[in-house]
Motif scaffolding. Structure first.
Motif, PDB file in Angstrom:
ATOM      1  N   ILE A 119     -16.794   6.484  34.422  1.00  0.00           N
ATOM      2  CA  ILE A 119     -18.010   7.205  34.047  1.00  0.00           C
ATOM      3  C   ILE A 119     -19.120   6.651  34.939  1.00  0.00           C
ATOM      4  CG2 ILE A 119     -19.646   7.778  32.208  1.00  0.00           C
ATOM      5  CD1 ILE A 119     -17.380   7.297  30.204  1.00  0.00           C
ATOM      6  N   ALA A 120     -19.815   7.556  35.599  1.00  0.00           N
ATOM      7  CA  ALA A 120     -20.828   7.153  36.577  1.00  0.00           C
ATOM      8  C   ALA A 120     -22.177   7.739  36.202  1.00  0.00           C
ATOM      9  CB  ALA A 120     -20.418   7.640  37.966  1.00  0.00           C
ATOM     10  N   ARG A 121     -23.205   7.063  36.639  1.00  0.00           N
ATOM     11  CA  ARG A 121     -24.558   7.587  36.481  1.00  0.00           C
ATOM     12  C   ARG A 121     -25.194   7.611  37.866  1.00  0.00           C
ATOM     13  NH1 ARG A 121     -27.288   3.647  33.095  1.00  0.00           N
ATOM     14  NH2 ARG A 121     -26.361   4.649  31.276  1.00  0.00           N
ATOM     15  N   TYR A 122     -25.878   8.682  38.188  1.00  0.00           N
ATOM     16  CA  TYR A 122     -26.547   8.749  39.488  1.00  0.00           C
ATOM     17  C   TYR A 122     -27.722   9.720  39.402  1.00  0.00           C
ATOM     18  CZ  TYR A 122     -23.948  13.146  40.160  1.00  0.00           C
ATOM     19  OH  TYR A 122     -23.445  14.412  40.025  1.00  0.00           O
ATOM     20  N   THR A 123     -28.486   9.772  40.462  1.00  0.00           N
ATOM     21  CA  THR A 123     -29.615  10.692  40.541  1.00  0.00           C
ATOM     22  C   THR A 123     -29.251  11.805  41.524  1.00  0.00           C
ATOM     23  OG1 THR A 123     -31.099   8.847  40.094  1.00  0.00           O
ATOM     24  CG2 THR A 123     -32.111  10.822  40.993  1.00  0.00           C
ATOM     25  N   THR A 124     -29.607  13.037  41.172  1.00  0.00           N
ATOM     26  CA  THR A 124     -29.331  14.175  42.055  1.00  0.00           C
ATOM     27  C   THR A 124     -30.442  14.286  43.102  1.00  0.00           C
ATOM     28  OG1 THR A 124     -30.638  15.776  40.811  1.00  0.00           O
ATOM     29  CG2 THR A 124     -28.364  15.423  40.073  1.00  0.00           C
TER      30      THR A 124
END
Ligand code: ZN
Length: 177
Positions: A119-124
């Motif tokens: 599970i990853a979190r990032y900014t578009t």
């Protein structure tokens, strides 16, 4: 815009070993133009992914761009996705080995252990924070590209030299599958 805009840093270049810095001002022309150029480039070179450090921009940004080809016939199709300031927030504990290659390490393929789901979190590129679950091939690409932001290349993770092959031999192997 053309591929000549970028040169891919090759293994041994010290900039491939830097810890990249967070991207600020995501909506600035500078960053948006860089993203456009990199998207264009990755489709020209048919890459499954490319990270900013590989083109000598020390930024926490990469593109995932998977589609089936002769080398990876089972790769899923996905729209090229721009991943900014990524983190992995959880992983499947086990690891699986599968083949990887890299534009910065030409002619070498190796079996690399990776978590099969993350599970990853990032900014578009629009500045939104998102969470995404990736599994299989895409989880592998994500981990490979994230490593580049931390100065790590895939051969660093190879557990046994016998897990490495010249591209030429690897092509023979996968054609027998
Ligand atoms: Zn790579």
């Amino acid at each position: 815009m053309s591929a000549e805009k970028f040169t891919i840093l090759q293994l041994g270049h010290p900039h491939l070993r830097l810890i990249a810095r967070n991207v600020e001002n995501i909506k600035s022309d500078n960053i948006q133009n860089f993203i456009d150029d990199l998207l264009h480039y990755v489709s020209e070179v048919n890459g499954m992914g490319i990270s900013a450090p590989q083109v000598d921009h020390s930024l926490r940004l990469f593109i995932m761009s998977s589609k089936p080809n002769t080398r990876y016939p089972h790769a899923p199709s996905m729209q090229p996705t721009v991943i900014i300031n990524p983190e992995i927030i959880s992983v499947a504990k086990k690891v699986e080995k599968d083949w990887e290659g890299c534009l910065s390490v030409p002619s070498i393929r190796a079996l690399v252990p990776r978590h099969p789901s993350i599970i990853a979190r990032y900014t578009t590129r629009n500045g939104e924070q998102v969470e995404a679950t990736y599994s299989g091939f895409l989880a592998r690409v994500f981990q490979h590209e994230l490593d580049h932001l931390n100065g790590i290349v895939f051969i660093d993770r190879v557990e046994d030299n016998h897990d490495m092959m010249a591209e030429q031999e690897w092509l023979k192997l996968i054609s027998q599958r």
